[in-house]
Design an enzyme around this catalytic site. Structure first.
Site, PDB file in Angstrom:
ATOM      1  N   HIS A   8       0.860  -1.197   0.000  1.00 54.51           N
ATOM      2  CA  HIS A   8       0.000   0.000   0.000  1.00 54.51           C
ATOM      3  C   HIS A   8       0.889   1.237   0.000  1.00 54.51           C
ATOM      4  O   HIS A   8       1.705   1.423   0.900  1.00 54.51           O
ATOM      5  CB  HIS A   8      -0.890  -0.006   1.242  1.00 54.51           C
ATOM      6  CG  HIS A   8      -2.149   0.788   1.094  1.00 54.51           C
ATOM      7  ND1 HIS A   8      -2.158   2.095   0.628  1.00 54.51           N
ATOM      8  CD2 HIS A   8      -3.446   0.469   1.338  1.00 54.51           C
ATOM      9  CE1 HIS A   8      -3.394   2.536   0.609  1.00 54.51           C
ATOM     10  NE2 HIS A   8      -4.203   1.573   1.030  1.00 54.51           N
TER      11      HIS A   8
ATOM     12  N   HIS B  23       4.177 -18.650 -15.474  1.00 54.60           N
ATOM     13  CA  HIS B  23       3.023 -17.931 -16.007  1.00 54.60           C
ATOM     14  C   HIS B  23       2.808 -16.633 -15.222  1.00 54.60           C
ATOM     15  O   HIS B  23       3.049 -16.576 -14.015  1.00 54.60           O
ATOM     16  CB  HIS B  23       1.758 -18.791 -15.934  1.00 54.60           C
ATOM     17  CG  HIS B  23       1.917 -20.149 -16.542  1.00 54.60           C
ATOM     18  ND1 HIS B  23       1.826 -20.371 -17.891  1.00 54.60           N
ATOM     19  CD2 HIS B  23       2.209 -21.348 -15.967  1.00 54.60           C
ATOM     20  CE1 HIS B  23       2.024 -21.659 -18.136  1.00 54.60           C
ATOM     21  NE2 HIS B  23       2.254 -22.269 -16.994  1.00 54.60           N
TER      22      HIS B  23
ATOM     23  N   HIS C 103      -2.898  -7.807 -14.108  1.00 55.66           N
ATOM     24  CA  HIS C 103      -4.211  -7.154 -14.203  1.00 55.66           C
ATOM     25  C   HIS C 103      -4.360  -6.381 -15.504  1.00 55.66           C
ATOM     26  O   HIS C 103      -3.541  -5.515 -15.832  1.00 55.66           O
ATOM     27  CB  HIS C 103      -4.397  -6.216 -13.016  1.00 55.66           C
ATOM     28  CG  HIS C 103      -5.536  -5.254 -13.174  1.00 55.66           C
ATOM     29  ND1 HIS C 103      -6.819  -5.667 -13.449  1.00 55.66           N
ATOM     30  CD2 HIS C 103      -5.580  -3.893 -13.118  1.00 55.66           C
ATOM     31  CE1 HIS C 103      -7.606  -4.599 -13.540  1.00 55.66           C
ATOM     32  NE2 HIS C 103      -6.878  -3.523 -13.344  1.00 55.66           N
TER      33      HIS C 103
END
Length: 474
Positions: free
Chosen positions: A280, A364, A368
């Protein structure tokens, strides 16, 4: 006010692998004091290595399995780009329509896309009932697809003890988790949670929450549902072009993920959830405001995407991989990274920062599908090949930005292509408002053969058509 730094921290390594720090310290001592110094540190290093391995061996943390997952695919309600532009002509002026058309062409999203039924009549029904209908359609559709899959245990409904739903912009009363409990008649002692306002990385936040609860609640299933409201994200104003971008990217979609902590479910599960790393960077004002819901000068609400978005994504990624690296990278890559860091920071040598080769840690990547720009940056920064980034590009092209569920559409793509092999490692990377970068590490427990690519995979009927060449993909 002092904020925690997002740059490299030795604590990440001393906590997880303390012997790495000592190895590098001894190497530096050898460089400065001579080769004999290493002989005196061998015993200490050996003891620390053995202690660390024993600590990992006796760990009592439960293994968490992803039994199955399913992505929602609308059976109809496809709309072409030209049809959508024609609808935009009803509410936008010529300049705004031209901007939308230009962004559509650069978005990396195909001409035919899924939109809510509310778009049949334009402007869409922005009222509560329209949003609730949209959410219930996707949520119930995704869960139903998961339950009907052959590899999903038949007793799931009776044994789901944890339910977590994440959606950013639509949080009704009763909640969406309440709607699920009512529709599927889930048990009365279920632990249900609704996560709101956490952006496109929220699916991994929900997965992490499920993982933490599963550590203390034995022999149960957790159901995570990730969905987003397209209607609530629609910006109908004329004043702010940065708010119009969401109209061009976000599309209808959602995913349902079933997790278990029961060791007997390993044989029927697709993946083991190894790690979730959350970062964050909201303490930075620019990061906090780069994806921001607000009113324009005319009082019309929209989600504003600022020019700081790419920089914030890069910063949060660097912080995230600093924590993730010690967990997944081979020791040789970690030593290269630390040696480079010490040369730059301690010895003040002028050289480029070493970017670890994460292709040695993962087979892999599910990045997003937030937009073409983000995928371009991630491909370059992580040194990925076109093959590695293909699931993300194709998911963006075929389904648009489905928000937090996009990483599951990407994993479904790799399954439908038959690319997932037993023991393959998958890195799911998601970015979200706040600003957050979250990672999940999965290990495949079986091959993605035709037998396990089943109902609930949105690609199964059309996978042979992909990949496609996307104009201006670079």
């Amino acid at each position: 006010m002092l904020h925690p730094k997002t740059s490299f921290s030795f604590s990440n390594y001393t906590t997880k692998y303390p012997f790495i720090l000592i190895l590098c310290t001894l190497a530096l001592a050898e460089y400065l004091l001579g080769p004999g110094i290493l002989q005196h540190g061998v015993t200490l290093v050996a003891l620390i290595v053995i202690g660390t391995l024993l600590k990992l061996k006796i760990s009592t943390r439960k293994n968490i399995y992803i039994v199955n997952f399913a992505c929602y695919k609308h059976s109809s309600n496809m709309i072409t780009r030209d049809e959508l532009i024609a609808k935009f002509n009803q509410i936008f002026d010529e300049e705004a329509v031209s901007f939308h058309r230009k962004m559509f062409e650069k978005s990396g999203v195909m001409d035919n896309v899924y939109l809510p039924c509310s778009y049949d009549e334009f402007p869409p029904e922005f009222r509560f009932n329209g949003s609730r209908k949209e959410m219930e359609t996707v949520v119930i559709g995704a869960i139903d697809a998961l339950l009907r899959a052959e590899s999903t245990p038949v007793d799931v409904v009776e044994n789901v003890g944890i339910l977590i739903v994440n959606t950013s912009t639509f949080n009704p009363t009763p909640s969406l988790s309440d709607t699920i409990v009512n529709y599927f008649k889930l048990r009365s002692d279920i632990l249900s949670y609704d996560l709101g306002g956490m952006g496109c990385s929220a699916s991994l936040i929900a997965t992490d929450l499920a993982k933490q609860i599963l550590q203390v609640k034995p022999n149960t299933y957790a159901l995570v549902v990730s969905v987003e409201s397209v209607i609530n994200r629609f910006y109908s104003g004329q004043a702010n072009k940065s708010m119009m971008l969401t109209n061009c990217l976000f599309r209808l979609g959602g995913a349902a993920i079933l997790l278990s902590n029961n060791s007997s479910d390993r044989s029927c599960s697709k993946y083991q959830l190894k790690h979730v790393v959350r970062t964050h960077t909201g303490f930075e004002d620019s990061a906090f405001k780069c994806v921001h819901e607000e009113e324009d000068e005319n009082g019309i609400t929209g989600v504003k995407l600022s020019r700081d978005l790419m920089a914030s994504a890069s910063q949060s990624l660097r912080s995230n991989i600093t924590t993730l690296g010690p967990l997944v990278l081979p020791i040789s890559e970690q030593i290269r990274y630390l040696a480079n860091l010490m040369q730059r920071k301690v010895l003040r040598m002028q050289m480029k920062a070493y970017v670890p080769n994460f292709k040695r840690a993962f087979e892999h990547f599910c990045v997003h599908a937030g937009g073409k720009g983000i995928l371009d940056v991630m491909e370059e920064r992580l040194g990925l090949t076109e093959w590695h980034i293909e699931p993300s590009r194709m998911s963006l092209f075929r389904f648009g930005n489905t928000s937090s569920s996009s990483i599951w559409y990407e994993l479904a793509y790799s399954e439908a292509k038959g690319r997932i092999k037993e023991n393959d490692r998958i890195w799911q990377i998601a970015f979200g408002s706040g600003f957050k970068c979250n990672s999940a590490v999965l290990c495949a427990l079986k091959n993605s053969t035709c037998e396990i690519v089943e109902h609930g995979n949105p690609w199964i009927d059309e996978i042979e058509q992909f990949p496609v060449l996307i104009a201006n993909s670079k």
